[in-house]
Design an enzyme around this catalytic site. Structure first.
Site, PDB file in Angstrom:
ATOM      1  N   ASP A  98       0.862  -1.187   0.000  1.00 40.21           N
ATOM      2  CA  ASP A  98       0.000   0.000   0.000  1.00 40.21           C
ATOM      3  C   ASP A  98       0.892   1.228   0.000  1.00 40.21           C
ATOM      4  O   ASP A  98       2.097   1.124   0.165  1.00 40.21           O
ATOM      5  CB  ASP A  98      -0.949  -0.013   1.199  1.00 40.21           C
ATOM      6  CG  ASP A  98      -2.290   0.605   0.847  1.00 40.21           C
ATOM      7  OD1 ASP A  98      -2.314   1.746   0.343  1.00 40.21           O
ATOM      8  OD2 ASP A  98      -3.321  -0.045   1.066  1.00 40.21           O
TER       9      ASP A  98
ATOM     10  N   ALA B  94      -7.713  -4.011   1.888  1.00 38.68           N
ATOM     11  CA  ALA B  94      -6.668  -4.846   2.494  1.00 38.68           C
ATOM     12  C   ALA B  94      -5.522  -5.097   1.517  1.00 38.68           C
ATOM     13  O   ALA B  94      -4.419  -5.424   1.925  1.00 38.68           O
ATOM     14  CB  ALA B  94      -7.270  -6.172   2.942  1.00 38.68           C
ATOM     15  N   LYS B  95      -5.796  -4.981   0.218  1.00 37.19           N
ATOM     16  CA  LYS B  95      -4.797  -5.199  -0.836  1.00 37.19           C
ATOM     17  C   LYS B  95      -4.026  -6.483  -0.603  1.00 37.19           C
ATOM     18  O   LYS B  95      -2.805  -6.521  -0.729  1.00 37.19           O
ATOM     19  CB  LYS B  95      -3.876  -3.984  -0.973  1.00 37.19           C
ATOM     20  CG  LYS B  95      -4.645  -2.689  -1.321  1.00 37.19           C
ATOM     21  CD  LYS B  95      -3.739  -1.520  -1.618  1.00 37.19           C
ATOM     22  CE  LYS B  95      -4.515  -0.256  -1.995  1.00 37.19           C
ATOM     23  NZ  LYS B  95      -5.273   0.357  -0.897  1.00 37.19           N
ATOM     24  N   ARG B  96      -4.734  -7.533  -0.289  1.00 39.00           N
ATOM     25  CA  ARG B  96      -4.110  -8.824  -0.045  1.00 39.00           C
ATOM     26  C   ARG B  96      -3.581  -9.420  -1.335  1.00 39.00           C
ATOM     27  O   ARG B  96      -4.113  -9.145  -2.425  1.00 39.00           O
ATOM     28  CB  ARG B  96      -5.123  -9.791   0.585  1.00 39.00           C
ATOM     29  CG  ARG B  96      -5.684  -9.359   1.940  1.00 39.00           C
ATOM     30  CD  ARG B  96      -4.608  -9.064   2.937  1.00 39.00           C
ATOM     31  NE  ARG B  96      -5.132  -8.916   4.294  1.00 39.00           N
ATOM     32  CZ  ARG B  96      -4.725  -7.978   5.150  1.00 39.00           C
ATOM     33  NH1 ARG B  96      -3.818  -7.084   4.812  1.00 39.00           N
ATOM     34  NH2 ARG B  96      -5.219  -7.946   6.373  1.00 39.00           N
ATOM     35  N   THR B 120     -10.167  -5.542  -1.516  1.00 45.01           N
ATOM     36  CA  THR B 120      -9.169  -5.179  -2.528  1.00 45.01           C
ATOM     37  C   THR B 120      -8.031  -6.210  -2.515  1.00 45.01           C
ATOM     38  O   THR B 120      -7.607  -6.658  -1.455  1.00 45.01           O
ATOM     39  CB  THR B 120      -8.594  -3.769  -2.282  1.00 45.01           C
ATOM     40  OG1 THR B 120      -8.077  -3.684  -0.958  1.00 45.01           O
ATOM     41  CG2 THR B 120      -9.660  -2.704  -2.467  1.00 45.01           C
TER      42      THR B 120
END
Lengths: 272, 272
Positions: A98, B94-96, B120
């Protein structure tokens, strides 16, 4: 002491390139842990005690804890490693990615909350998604480069100016992003020739190498392709093959884990 | 109801494309919340109540909670939205990004633990890092494409067969990965012409668009570039500009947040 120095010392002290991955899947734990509210912690603690003299690092996979609302048990595991085995690097496998202010929160999570020596991060959002971790100048940042899954090729193998994207990432990290010497890369064991290409690009930079054990990567080819000239440079991860080594119900899982860890370490050392 | 249908209904019901981002930074909260052990929850709850009729979605950023060991407060916030505003989609930012079995744990975290309608995710590890989320066939998977930070160009703008990587990701998702119709993309507002190119590639697929407000993206250009032919298709996110809208100590933060949210929604609607 920096992450890289701590890792070098652990390679030597335990004569090992083996990273023990802690991916506690409740369905696979020995039955006595499944109904224990602190079962994950108790299980991992026994695995840690059984393998600490055979490993160059421990690597909890945070997803397994997050799915079970078990952050408290992850905290206890990290505290336990730092208290009892302070010379073994603790790697938080989180693959965070991020930007600026948010990346800084993830760094606080890994380094301050859990006390990890290093954390895995994703390069897709670029250097300003990696830079905030470098404020913690003693800690490590392990960047995804070439991953061990089949779908890894979807993006990582795309041609960028005559070379695949993962090699471009390796060059970016080695030539630009690693100015503080805190970086390492994730490169899967399932593609030994690609591991060799990354090693040629990054010099002595440490590589975290998943994909042996349950994922089927070949140990001899992995070590020969990824080692540095002094026979180190890698954290070769095995998780499930060690954690769930016991084959029979009632078999002592910790002894079985130790046996597989020792065999794996020795198999790696044959080719260093 | 699927995520996409729920989102469409919220666009209509609130006549809004505004996504309210919940990034609670303890240092920026009004003073009465800073020493309250549940202060983040109480602050976010007031923001939610003040903006729920103006938003098409709420988006908690999980990093802010993880850094503060505040998973319990995140849980309460998610429960509150689902109980009081069940028609507003809840997006876990969360952009996992991880493979098979591990990705499945992250899906459990987002969908089962927190009850999010969408999460996300990062595309760097390829389709098998995205596919596990699709077992939850009613939920959404919002994939990073072109991010709003300066460093986003480090990888996303690399030339892949005559087009930048982010366009390749948009094509992959639109043509291959979205077979269940669950996908959306993250495309930053800081590059309106690129937003237009993504819109041309993906048809009516929803776009989550960060980068207006504190990040400085231009609302008119963003809406004109990213809207679908019926004037929807976007969740335009604003976090800090709404959360920390109050300019004076003692000013009512919730009224200030509402005022900025309303102005932002109306500014967006001018150009739809």
């Amino acid at each position: 002491m920096t992450f890289i120095n701590k890792l070098s010392a652990a390679w030597t002290a335990n004569d090992s390139l083996l990273c023990v991955g802690l991916d506690p899947d409740l369905d696979k734990l020995p039955v006595q842990f499944r109904n224990d509210p602190q079962g994950i912690y108790h299980f991992c603690r026994e695995i840690i005690d059984a393998t600490a003299d055979l490993a160059c690092s421990f690597k909890p996979q945070i997803a397994y804890f997050a799915a079970l609302s078990a952050e408290d048990q992850l905290q206890r595991i990290c505290d336990y490693v730092r208290e009892h085995y302070p010379h073994i690097p603790l790697i938080m496998d989180a693959k965070r990615g991020d930007i600026g202010a948010t990346a800084r929160q993830y760094a606080r999570e890994a380094y301050d909350r859990y006390g990890a020596d290093a954390v895995t991060v994703n390069p897709y959002m670029g250097f300003d998604s990696v830079e905030p971790y470098m404020e913690w100048s003693e800690r490590g940042v392990i960047i995804l480069c070439r991953t061990s899954n089949a779908g890894g090729s979807d993006l990582q193998f795309l041609d960028v100016g005559g070379k695949p994207l993962y090699q471009h990432v390796a060059q970016l990290v080695a030539q630009k992003w690693n100015s503080n010497g805190q970086c390492a890369l994730v490169v899967g064991a399932t593609f030994p020739e690609e591991l060799a290409q990354v090693r040629a690009i990054v010099g002595d930079m440490p590589l975290l190498v998943p994909g042996i054990g349950a994922q089927g990567g070949d140990i001899a080819a992995t070590v020969k392709s990824g080692r540095t000239t002094n026979g180190t440079g890698m954290m070769i991860n095995s998780s499930r093959a060690i954690l769930y080594a016991a084959q029979q119900p009632g078999e002592d899982f910790a002894s079985a884990a130790r046996r597989v860890a020792e065999d794996t370490r020795d198999a790696i050392n044959q080719y260093r």
